[in-house]
Write a protein that holds these residues in place. Structure first.
Motif, PDB file in Angstrom:
ATOM      1  N   ALA A   1       0.834  -1.210   0.000  1.00  0.00           N
ATOM      2  CA  ALA A   1       0.000   0.000   0.000  1.00  0.00           C
ATOM      3  C   ALA A   1       0.864   1.254   0.000  1.00  0.00           C
ATOM      4  O   ALA A   1       0.574   2.230  -0.706  1.00  0.00           O
ATOM      5  CB  ALA A   1      -0.929  -0.021   1.213  1.00  0.00           C
ATOM      6  N   MET A   2       1.943   1.236   0.764  1.00  0.00           N
ATOM      7  CA  MET A   2       2.845   2.382   0.865  1.00  0.00           C
ATOM      8  C   MET A   2       3.544   2.636  -0.481  1.00  0.00           C
ATOM      9  O   MET A   2       3.655   3.783  -0.937  1.00  0.00           O
ATOM     10  CB  MET A   2       3.881   2.094   1.955  1.00  0.00           C
ATOM     11  CG  MET A   2       4.812   3.225   2.289  1.00  0.00           C
ATOM     12  SD  MET A   2       5.730   2.907   3.824  1.00  0.00           S
ATOM     13  CE  MET A   2       6.443   1.293   3.505  1.00  0.00           C
ATOM     14  N   ILE A   3       3.992   1.572  -1.124  1.00  0.00           N
ATOM     15  CA  ILE A   3       4.679   1.698  -2.414  1.00  0.00           C
ATOM     16  C   ILE A   3       3.701   2.129  -3.502  1.00  0.00           C
ATOM     17  O   ILE A   3       4.030   2.955  -4.374  1.00  0.00           O
ATOM     18  CB  ILE A   3       5.372   0.367  -2.777  1.00  0.00           C
ATOM     19  CG1 ILE A   3       6.502   0.079  -1.779  1.00  0.00           C
ATOM     20  CG2 ILE A   3       5.917   0.397  -4.197  1.00  0.00           C
ATOM     21  CD1 ILE A   3       7.022  -1.349  -1.814  1.00  0.00           C
TER      22      ILE A   3
ATOM     23  N   SER B   1       7.099  -7.239  -3.544  1.00  0.00           N
ATOM     24  CA  SER B   1       6.451  -5.925  -3.619  1.00  0.00           C
ATOM     25  C   SER B   1       6.832  -5.162  -4.883  1.00  0.00           C
ATOM     26  O   SER B   1       6.342  -4.053  -5.108  1.00  0.00           O
ATOM     27  CB  SER B   1       6.815  -5.078  -2.395  1.00  0.00           C
ATOM     28  OG  SER B   1       6.077  -5.468  -1.270  1.00  0.00           O
ATOM     29  N   TYR B   2       7.710  -5.747  -5.697  1.00  0.00           N
ATOM     30  CA  TYR B   2       8.156  -5.067  -6.920  1.00  0.00           C
ATOM     31  C   TYR B   2       8.716  -6.118  -7.877  1.00  0.00           C
ATOM     32  O   TYR B   2       9.381  -7.064  -7.438  1.00  0.00           O
ATOM     33  CB  TYR B   2       9.234  -4.034  -6.599  1.00  0.00           C
ATOM     34  CG  TYR B   2       9.647  -3.175  -7.780  1.00  0.00           C
ATOM     35  CD1 TYR B   2       9.048  -1.939  -8.004  1.00  0.00           C
ATOM     36  CD2 TYR B   2      10.625  -3.596  -8.676  1.00  0.00           C
ATOM     37  CE1 TYR B   2       9.415  -1.152  -9.093  1.00  0.00           C
ATOM     38  CE2 TYR B   2      10.992  -2.822  -9.763  1.00  0.00           C
ATOM     39  CZ  TYR B   2      10.386  -1.601  -9.969  1.00  0.00           C
ATOM     40  OH  TYR B   2      10.737  -0.831 -11.046  1.00  0.00           O
ATOM     41  N   VAL B   3       8.430  -5.922  -9.157  1.00  0.00           N
ATOM     42  CA  VAL B   3       8.937  -6.824 -10.197  1.00  0.00           C
ATOM     43  C   VAL B   3       9.553  -5.993 -11.318  1.00  0.00           C
ATOM     44  O   VAL B   3       9.000  -4.958 -11.710  1.00  0.00           O
ATOM     45  CB  VAL B   3       7.800  -7.704 -10.768  1.00  0.00           C
ATOM     46  CG1 VAL B   3       8.245  -8.417 -12.025  1.00  0.00           C
ATOM     47  CG2 VAL B   3       7.358  -8.733  -9.742  1.00  0.00           C
ATOM     48  N   ALA B   4      10.700  -6.440 -11.825  1.00  0.00           N
ATOM     49  CA  ALA B   4      11.338  -5.785 -12.965  1.00  0.00           C
ATOM     50  C   ALA B   4      11.335  -6.723 -14.167  1.00  0.00           C
ATOM     51  O   ALA B   4      11.553  -7.931 -14.027  1.00  0.00           O
ATOM     52  CB  ALA B   4      12.772  -5.393 -12.619  1.00  0.00           C
ATOM     53  N   VAL B   5      11.086  -6.150 -15.335  1.00  0.00           N
ATOM     54  CA  VAL B   5      11.208  -6.879 -16.597  1.00  0.00           C
ATOM     55  C   VAL B   5      12.449  -6.334 -17.288  1.00  0.00           C
ATOM     56  O   VAL B   5      12.551  -5.139 -17.549  1.00  0.00           O
ATOM     57  CB  VAL B   5       9.951  -6.695 -17.478  1.00  0.00           C
ATOM     58  CG1 VAL B   5      10.158  -7.355 -18.835  1.00  0.00           C
ATOM     59  CG2 VAL B   5       8.722  -7.275 -16.780  1.00  0.00           C
ATOM     60  N   GLY B   6      13.403  -7.211 -17.562  1.00  0.00           N
ATOM     61  CA  GLY B   6      14.721  -6.799 -18.015  1.00  0.00           C
ATOM     62  C   GLY B   6      14.791  -6.313 -19.455  1.00  0.00           C
ATOM     63  O   GLY B   6      13.839  -6.451 -20.236  1.00  0.00           O
TER      64      GLY B   6
END
Length: 344
Positions: A34-36, A153-158
């Protein structure tokens, strides 16, 4: 036959059932998510710092790093949200070399994917229990997202995955921020096309199911620099680059315009110590231009307990030193985080 089918792996549901999360993890993740989210929707002015090792190669060293990070988080909580990098998949340009904890729970031994699935889940669970910080990971294999979807809480696509249809469509079904990197060519239209796809809704095949997604309004861009046809690094973190991205966002009907700047990779030409200077320049650009300030939500930084990197299996192996790309050491990391807080 070219394929040798070694072992049928458990489904994500089976792994989650065997290694369930505690009520504490559920509570921490809900609060952190929620904070992010509020940062990416513009409701919060806090600045995000996604920081940690290039690859999470050793559970104890990674957890020690994150526990140190949690103590800093307490001191900068009014201005920064620290998201530790626990990157359990390592993309390899040629397909050779260490591919991360998922492939090799012990980097010195042969691949063991079943043990790897268990190892990455246990690592993320331990990190949250001990530190109270939920993490970021790279979605190298879209099919594996659900093994960790109750932890991240976070995902990156390279940069090498961002043009792939499956990555784009799976990102559209994720309910946390998904960062889409610019490709190695540097073509920003590719990154923005991926963003349109990730924010849209789709029907497609996923893990032998017909699925439907509703779109990820928290999908955003990551600037990581580029490489030209001669193999030279081309940074894209400068003021003019941020202005261009802002202009390109304005041309498209996208929700919650947002960008993260990766201070390493082609932005630093993999000169890890330059990340300090790059981070400060990006913050200066934010402070100079209110529109850029709204656009740039955070930084991505590679750091570990000990600076630099080392080869796998080297005679004098150093605990907490990267076995992939070189990283900032802890002392510089700590100083940099406080500097970022001051400049925000």
């Amino acid at each position: 036959m070219s394929f040798e089918f070694i072992e049928k792996l458990p489904t994500p549901a089976e792994i989650r059932q065997q290694y369930p999360i505690s009520d504490r993890i559920k509570e921490v993740k809900a609060k952190r998510d929620a904070m992010i989210r509020r940062v990416f929707t513009g409701e919060s002015e806090k600045f995000i710092v996604i920081i940690g090792p290039c690859s999470a190669d050793n559970e104890d060293a990674v957890c020690e790093y994150i526990n140190r990070l949690s103590r800093i988080q307490e001191k900068v909580a009014d201005r920064l949200i620290l998201i530790p990098r626990i990157y359990t998949n390592k993309p390899r340009t040629t397909g050779e070399g260490y591919k991360g904890l998922l492939h090799q729970p012990d980097p010195s031994k042969k691949p063991d994917l079943l043990a790897g699935l268990v190892a990455i889940r246990k690592l993320h669970m331990r990190a949250i229990e001990e530190s109270g910080l939920t993490a970021a990971d790279e979605m190298l294999y879209p099919e594996n997202w659900q093994y960790l979807n109750d932890l991240l809480s976070y995902v990156a696509v390279g940069a090498r995955s961002v043009e792939n249809q499956q990555h784009r469509l799976v990102a559209s079904g994720i309910d946390i921020p998904a960062g889409m990197k610019n490709p190695t060519s540097g073509d920003l239209s590719v990154m923005l096309n991926a963003l349109v796809a990730a924010q849209g809704h789709h029907t497609f095949i996923y893990r032998n199911w017909e699925v439907k997604t509703s779109g990820n309004e928290l999908a955003h861009t990551i600037l990581r620099g580029a490489v030209n046809k001669h193999g030279n690094a081309l940074p894209n973190y400068h003021y003019e680059d941020l202005q261009l991205l802002l202009h390109l966002y304005g041309e498209r009907n996208l929700k919650n315009p947002a960008a993260i700047v990766d201070t390493n990779h082609s932005n630093s030409n993999k000169k890890f110590d330059q990340q300090i200077r790059i981070a400060k320049e990006v913050l200066h650009s934010r402070n100079h231009n209110s529109d850029i300030r709204k656009l740039v939500k955070g930084l991505m930084i590679e750091s570990y307990l000990v600076e630099g990197n080392q080869k796998i299996g080297c005679e004098n192996h150093v605990y907490g030193k990267s076995i992939t790309d070189p990283c900032l050491g802890w002392e510089d990391t700590e100083r940099l985080i406080y500097s970022i807080a001051d400049l925000c």
